[in-house]
Motif scaffolding. Structure first.
Motif, PDB file in Angstrom:
ATOM      1  N   THR A 679       0.827  -1.206   0.000  1.00 45.15           N
ATOM      2  CA  THR A 679       0.000   0.000   0.000  1.00 45.15           C
ATOM      3  C   THR A 679       0.863   1.258   0.000  1.00 45.15           C
ATOM      4  N   VAL A 680       0.266   2.351  -0.458  1.00 48.86           N
ATOM      5  CA  VAL A 680       0.949   3.644  -0.444  1.00 48.86           C
ATOM      6  C   VAL A 680       1.263   4.049   0.990  1.00 48.86           C
ATOM      7  N   GLU A 681       0.360   3.725   1.913  1.00 46.69           N
ATOM      8  CA  GLU A 681       0.569   4.068   3.315  1.00 46.69           C
ATOM      9  C   GLU A 681       1.843   3.413   3.857  1.00 46.69           C
ATOM     10  N   SER A 682       2.031   2.120   3.566  1.00 43.75           N
ATOM     11  CA  SER A 682       3.235   1.413   4.029  1.00 43.75           C
ATOM     12  C   SER A 682       4.488   1.980   3.385  1.00 43.75           C
ATOM     13  N   TYR A 683       4.380   2.311   2.110  1.00 40.94           N
ATOM     14  CA  TYR A 683       5.529   2.868   1.396  1.00 40.94           C
ATOM     15  C   TYR A 683       5.966   4.182   2.045  1.00 40.94           C
ATOM     16  N   ARG A 684       5.004   5.036   2.361  1.00 40.85           N
ATOM     17  CA  ARG A 684       5.342   6.324   2.974  1.00 40.85           C
ATOM     18  C   ARG A 684       5.862   6.155   4.402  1.00 40.85           C
ATOM     19  N   LEU A 685       5.353   5.164   5.118  1.00 40.36           N
ATOM     20  CA  LEU A 685       5.878   4.878   6.451  1.00 40.36           C
ATOM     21  C   LEU A 685       7.325   4.401   6.374  1.00 40.36           C
ATOM     22  N   MET A 686       7.616   3.632   5.332  1.00 43.67           N
ATOM     23  CA  MET A 686       8.967   3.103   5.149  1.00 43.67           C
ATOM     24  C   MET A 686       9.981   4.229   4.959  1.00 43.67           C
ATOM     25  N   TYR A 687       9.557   5.290   4.261  1.00 43.75           N
ATOM     26  CA  TYR A 687      10.458   6.411   3.979  1.00 43.75           C
ATOM     27  C   TYR A 687      10.097   7.656   4.808  1.00 43.75           C
ATOM     28  N   ALA A 688       9.444   7.437   5.957  1.00 43.89           N
ATOM     29  CA  ALA A 688       9.004   8.571   6.772  1.00 43.89           C
ATOM     30  C   ALA A 688      10.170   9.290   7.436  1.00 43.89           C
ATOM     31  N   GLU A 689      11.188   8.530   7.851  1.00 44.48           N
ATOM     32  CA  GLU A 689      12.333   9.128   8.545  1.00 44.48           C
ATOM     33  C   GLU A 689      13.420   9.512   7.536  1.00 44.48           C
ATOM     34  N   SER A 690      14.141  10.568   7.846  1.00 48.75           N
ATOM     35  CA  SER A 690      15.223  11.039   6.975  1.00 48.75           C
ATOM     36  C   SER A 690      16.576  10.785   7.636  1.00 48.75           C
ATOM     37  N   ILE A 691      17.604  10.749   6.803  1.00 49.75           N
ATOM     38  CA  ILE A 691      18.981  10.632   7.296  1.00 49.75           C
ATOM     39  C   ILE A 691      19.594  12.027   7.299  1.00 49.75           C
ATOM     40  N   ASN A 692      20.207  12.401   8.409  1.00 48.78           N
ATOM     41  CA  ASN A 692      20.801  13.727   8.548  1.00 48.78           C
ATOM     42  C   ASN A 692      22.279  13.711   8.171  1.00 48.78           C
ATOM     43  N   PRO A 693      22.806  14.837   7.687  1.00 49.82           N
ATOM     44  CA  PRO A 693      24.232  14.916   7.351  1.00 49.82           C
ATOM     45  C   PRO A 693      25.106  14.732   8.584  1.00 49.82           C
ATOM     46  N   VAL A 694      26.306  14.211   8.356  1.00 49.08           N
ATOM     47  CA  VAL A 694      27.324  14.138   9.400  1.00 49.08           C
ATOM     48  C   VAL A 694      28.317  15.248   9.100  1.00 49.08           C
ATOM     49  N   PRO A 695      28.334  16.334   9.895  1.00 47.55           N
ATOM     50  CA  PRO A 695      29.092  17.533   9.514  1.00 47.55           C
ATOM     51  C   PRO A 695      30.600  17.349   9.574  1.00 47.55           C
ATOM     52  N   ASN A 696      31.280  18.132   8.690  1.00 47.16           N
ATOM     53  CA  ASN A 696      32.730  18.300   8.745  1.00 47.16           C
ATOM     54  C   ASN A 696      33.515  17.000   8.610  1.00 47.16           C
ATOM     55  N   THR A 697      33.031  16.074   7.779  1.00 49.35           N
ATOM     56  CA  THR A 697      33.764  14.823   7.595  1.00 49.35           C
ATOM     57  C   THR A 697      35.124  15.076   6.964  1.00 49.35           C
ATOM     58  N   THR A 698      35.146  15.885   5.900  1.00 50.95           N
ATOM     59  CA  THR A 698      36.404  16.173   5.219  1.00 50.95           C
ATOM     60  C   THR A 698      37.319  17.005   6.104  1.00 50.95           C
ATOM     61  N   THR A 699      36.761  18.008   6.810  1.00 50.18           N
ATOM     62  CA  THR A 699      37.563  18.845   7.705  1.00 50.18           C
ATOM     63  C   THR A 699      38.195  18.000   8.795  1.00 50.18           C
ATOM     64  N   MET A 700      37.432  17.069   9.322  1.00 53.54           N
ATOM     65  CA  MET A 700      37.943  16.178  10.358  1.00 53.54           C
ATOM     66  C   MET A 700      39.104  15.348   9.826  1.00 53.54           C
ATOM     67  N   MET A 701      38.990  14.926   8.546  1.00 57.86           N
ATOM     68  CA  MET A 701      40.050  14.143   7.921  1.00 57.86           C
ATOM     69  C   MET A 701      41.320  14.947   7.766  1.00 57.86           C
ATOM     70  N   MET A 702      41.198  16.237   7.410  1.00 60.59           N
ATOM     71  CA  MET A 702      42.357  17.057   7.113  1.00 60.59           C
ATOM     72  C   MET A 702      42.990  17.643   8.375  1.00 60.59           C
ATOM     73  N   SER A 703      42.291  17.597   9.513  1.00 59.89           N
ATOM     74  CA  SER A 703      42.814  18.207  10.734  1.00 59.89           C
ATOM     75  C   SER A 703      43.953  17.382  11.300  1.00 59.89           C
ATOM     76  N   GLU A 704      44.780  18.032  12.065  1.00 58.11           N
ATOM     77  CA  GLU A 704      45.933  17.370  12.656  1.00 58.11           C
ATOM     78  C   GLU A 704      45.726  17.070  14.141  1.00 58.11           C
ATOM     79  N   GLU A 705      44.524  17.315  14.664  1.00 53.11           N
ATOM     80  CA  GLU A 705      44.293  17.157  16.088  1.00 53.11           C
ATOM     81  C   GLU A 705      44.396  15.694  16.494  1.00 53.11           C
ATOM     82  N   PRO A 706      45.148  15.398  17.580  1.00 50.87           N
ATOM     83  CA  PRO A 706      45.246  14.020  18.058  1.00 50.87           C
ATOM     84  C   PRO A 706      43.960  13.591  18.726  1.00 50.87           C
TER      85      PRO A 706
END
Length: 763
Positions: A679-706
């Motif tokens: 059903t359309v209802e089940s399909y929309r429930l399946m995709y009801a939640e969203s995935i949020n970005p994980v910030p500063n992935t590249t910046t974290m990679m380039m940083s020198e912090e131990p």
């Protein structure tokens, strides 16, 4: 479908001027605007340009800048380069193309300090060495970039970046066009000593002289011309109270005569990487073969495949960060996933020596979607990771109502073993916390046959992947049978698997037995209860192969060369976009009970039901729930159990034409008998939640912090040795096109022909 037009601003007759920051600007000349797209050929463009600018199209050179980079010109030398430029400029309003006649020599651009090249022609700048070939780089001359950065080179060693011999004047001109003004004089500023040294390398090549360091440390770099008595000097040091590097002194005058760039200079992978870095950023699939060809054409430097590959690795690390550092960032990366996506699972394990062992990821949007609207059906499969540290990705995907791919969880492990599968499945079970009995479509090898019942016990059904079974059948029997016999056995095997009724299943087995009792025995021993539709007790909705998640594996193939944290974040971004796209699509659907694809399937069965006749409830019915349906055959429908003896209702989750005939006879709606998962209802429930970005992935990679105190330190896994040369790709042979075995026309034996038949020789 028409491709998007891009306006090409074609300029010729002017000259390049170097700005203070080293960027190039084009001054003077004429300009001409032309519409181009993917259908435009390079030959057509050159012909139109030759007509407007008045010189032969066969002798012109085309160049352009990558967006955001005005320091490096990219040469368009073939149609492939031209298509790349059009593709990369598709989102821009226009692209500038610079048209240079081939006979144009290297020019001094901008207010360049006087140099030896100002007193000589381009051909005098470098004396051709009496030998054939281009610039050749030796594998044994690779040096460590760290030595240059830390000032560890001996005073008399030359810092020129390659073990090369300049043998082609035209190649020198090409290099000079880009590098003549890499050094502009006193007060020129750089972001680091590395950037200054790189500019100095290029400047010396363009002007045909060699140099040596007098001082080279983290505070000051002082360089002189290597020719005896030549006054050329340059000194750079840190600009007071800043991190910038500034040229403080420069004597631009050369008194040395013709300089010869001799063989023997070191080839720094970092140097070649810095040249290709911007192009690699624009074209991530830039292949080592293309890198070698471009370096040879542009600069006359001959690289072999392994050198180009290593240079690409260095350039990728410069752009994306270190592969090694990515592992040390895993603890904080997993923590960020859990912080930005509450309810998600992101855990890793290390070995006793703190080296990486395995990583499990399942986003809350996937967990919730599977619980709320997904069929209890999962596909388990694996994908090889051909990154620096290799490894394997284990994947669990589910089908949505439209049979689209819905990734539920994935893991990075060192190899596909029973232990790793058990660990993956334990975390999957913990994440889902689902009380339903789940059907897994998966291979029966590599430990899965043991791992599934060990983790899920009685709360699962294991449907063997039909493709893996067929491949094993083919491998085990092909040495015993001819091509034709194998083809018939495989066809009957597939017929047995897809048969919905026991009679058809056993009929196919008898066909196999008539060809070979050995093949029949193999099929019986392969546990048909796990793969034959007529015998399987679970619900797999007619999905027979575990390779369902092919789209997800294409995402993996696009990202597997990235450092581990960026690879995971790239997959997260793809999954986030996929969920958002389907959310938008489902909101635009016409108001119906079922999703579009299932509406079409149901209406097809409704049309077929119009020609069927339903008799009174079957005489053996206890609660008037059994009906006879007459058409081309007589079928029994149990309306209370949602079952028909054709088995299509149970297999698909949608009522078959026989069931619909009964449903309409009892004056009910077919929608009442469709699986709620469609059903359309089940399909929309399946995709009801969203995935949020994980910030500063590249910046974290380039940083020198131990790592912070108390955080586990993770090191890369041991590097597995790989054989030299390009890795061989595993090609899956279509099972309906098995290679024909050699068969003797005399004795009918396999593995030889009539000419080499021993039986014939004995006659």
């Amino acid at each position: 479908m028409a491709t998007k037009k891009v306006i090409a601003i074609c300029q010729s007759g002017g000259e390049f001027v170097t700005n203070k920051d080293g960027s190039l600007a084009y001054s003077g000349g004429d300009a001409y605007a032309i519409d181009i797209d993917q259908d435009t050929s390079m030959t057509d463009l050159k012909s139109e340009l030759a007509e407007n600018f008045g010189f032969s199209w066969e002798t012109m050179t085309l160049k352009y800048f990558l967006p955001g980079n005005k320091k490096t010109l990219i040469t368009i030398s073939k149609d492939k380069d031209f298509k790349r430029m059009v593709s990369f400029s598709a989102d821009a309003a226009n692209v500038e193309i610079f048209v240079l006649p081939e006979e144009a020599d290297a020019r001094n651009v901008s207010n360049m300090p006087a140099s030896r090249s100002s007193r000589t022609t381009a051909s005098e700048a470098v004396v051709p060495v009496v030998s054939a070939g281009d610039i050749v780089v030796g594998d044994d001359m690779i040096t460590n970039d760290f030595q240059i950065e830390m000032g560890m080179l001996p005073e008399e060693s030359s810092p020129l970046p390659c073990n090369f011999v300049l043998t082609d004047e035209k190649h020198h001109i090409k290099a000079a066009q880009q590098w003549e003004n890499a050094i502009t004089g006193v007060d020129q500023r750089f972001n680091s000593f590395t950037e200054f040294r790189d500019a100095l390398h290029k400047y010396s090549i363009a002007h045909g002289f060699t140099y040596k360091y007098k001082k080279n440390d983290s505070h000051r770099v002082s360089v002189k011309c290597k020719a005896q008595g030549c006054p050329w000097r340059i000194t750079a040091s840190r600009l007071s109270t800043t991190q910038l590097i500034c040229i403080k002194k420069m004597n631009p005058r050369h008194t040395c005569e013709r300089a010869v760039v001799k063989a023997g200079y070191r080839a720094s992978r970092g140097w070649v990487g810095s040249i290709i870095k911007e192009k690699l950023k624009a074209f991530p699939d830039y292949k080592p073969k293309d890198i070698a060809e471009d370096i040879k054409r542009e600069y006359g430097i001959q690289l072999n495949y392994s050198q180009a590959w290593r240079a690409k690795e260095i350039a990728r690390e410069q752009l994306q960060g270190s592969y090694k550092k990515a592992y040390s960032q895993l603890p904080s990366f997993c923590e960020k996933i859990r912080e930005t996506n509450p309810g998600s699972i992101a855990i890793f394990m290390t070995k006793e020596d703190s080296s990486f062992h395995r990583l499990f990821i399942s986003f809350y949007a996937s967990i919730s979607g599977f619980r709320q609207g997904c069929r209890p059906l999962l596909f388990l499969d694996s994908a090889d990771l051909n990154s620096k540290y290799q490894g394997v990705m284990l994947v669990a995907t589910a089908p949505d109502a439209e049979d689209g791919i819905f990734p539920v969880a994935f893991a990075v492990v060192d190899s596909e073993t029973e232990d790793n599968w058990v660990w993956f499945l334990e975390n999957l079970k913990l994440a889902l916390a689902d009380s339903r009995t789940i059907t897994f479509v998966a291979d029966f090898q590599n430990g899965l046959k043991t791992a599934l019942p060990l983790v899920f016990e009685e709360q699962h059904h294991h449907a063997y992947c039909l493709r893996h079974l067929a491949e094993k059948l083919n491998m085990d029997l092909k040495a015993q049978f001819s091509h034709e016999a194998i083809r018939f056995i495989l066809n009957d095997f597939y017929a047995a698997a897809y048969a919905t009724q026991p009679e058809a299943y056993y009929r196919s087995l008898e066909n196999i037995k008539s060809i070979s009792p050995d093949a029949y025995a193999w099929v019986i021993e392969s546990e048909p209860l796990h793969w034959a539709n007529a015998l399987f007790e679970g619900e797999r909705y007619n999905h027979m192969n575990s390779t369902f998640g092919v789209d997800f594996y294409s995402w993996v193939s696009e990202a597997h060369e990235l450092p581990i944290t960026q690879m995971i974040d790239e997959l997260r971004a793809k999954l986030m976009q996929s969920i958002y796209t389907r959310q938008v699509q489902s909101r635009e659907w016409v108001v119906t009970t079922l999703t579009p694809t299932n509406e079409v399937k149901l209406h097809k069965e409704i049309e077929l039901a119009r020609s069927l006749q339903v008799s009174a409830p079957h005489v053996s019915a206890t609660h008037n729930s059994l009906f006879e349906v007459h058409g081309e055959s007589i079928n029994i429908v149990d309306i209370s159990q949602c079952d028909c003896d054709c088995k299509l209702w149970r297999l698909t989750g949608l009522p078959c034409s026989h069931a619909i005939a009964v449903i309409e006879c009892i004056q009910k709606s077919p929608y009442e008998y469709c699986s709620s998962y469609f059903t359309v209802e089940s399909y929309r429930l399946m995709y009801a939640e969203s995935i949020n970005p994980v910030p500063n992935t590249t910046t974290m990679m380039m940083s020198e912090e131990p790592p912070s105190d108390g955080v586990v330190s993770v090191t890369p896994p041991p590097t597995r040795l790989t054989p030299p040369g390009r890795p061989k790709s595993k090609q899956v042979e279509p099972l309906d096109m098995v290679k024909r075995q050699l068969q003797c026309s005399n004795c009918k034996g396999l593995g030889h022909n009539k000419k080499t038949c021993k039986a014939l020789a004995l006659v």
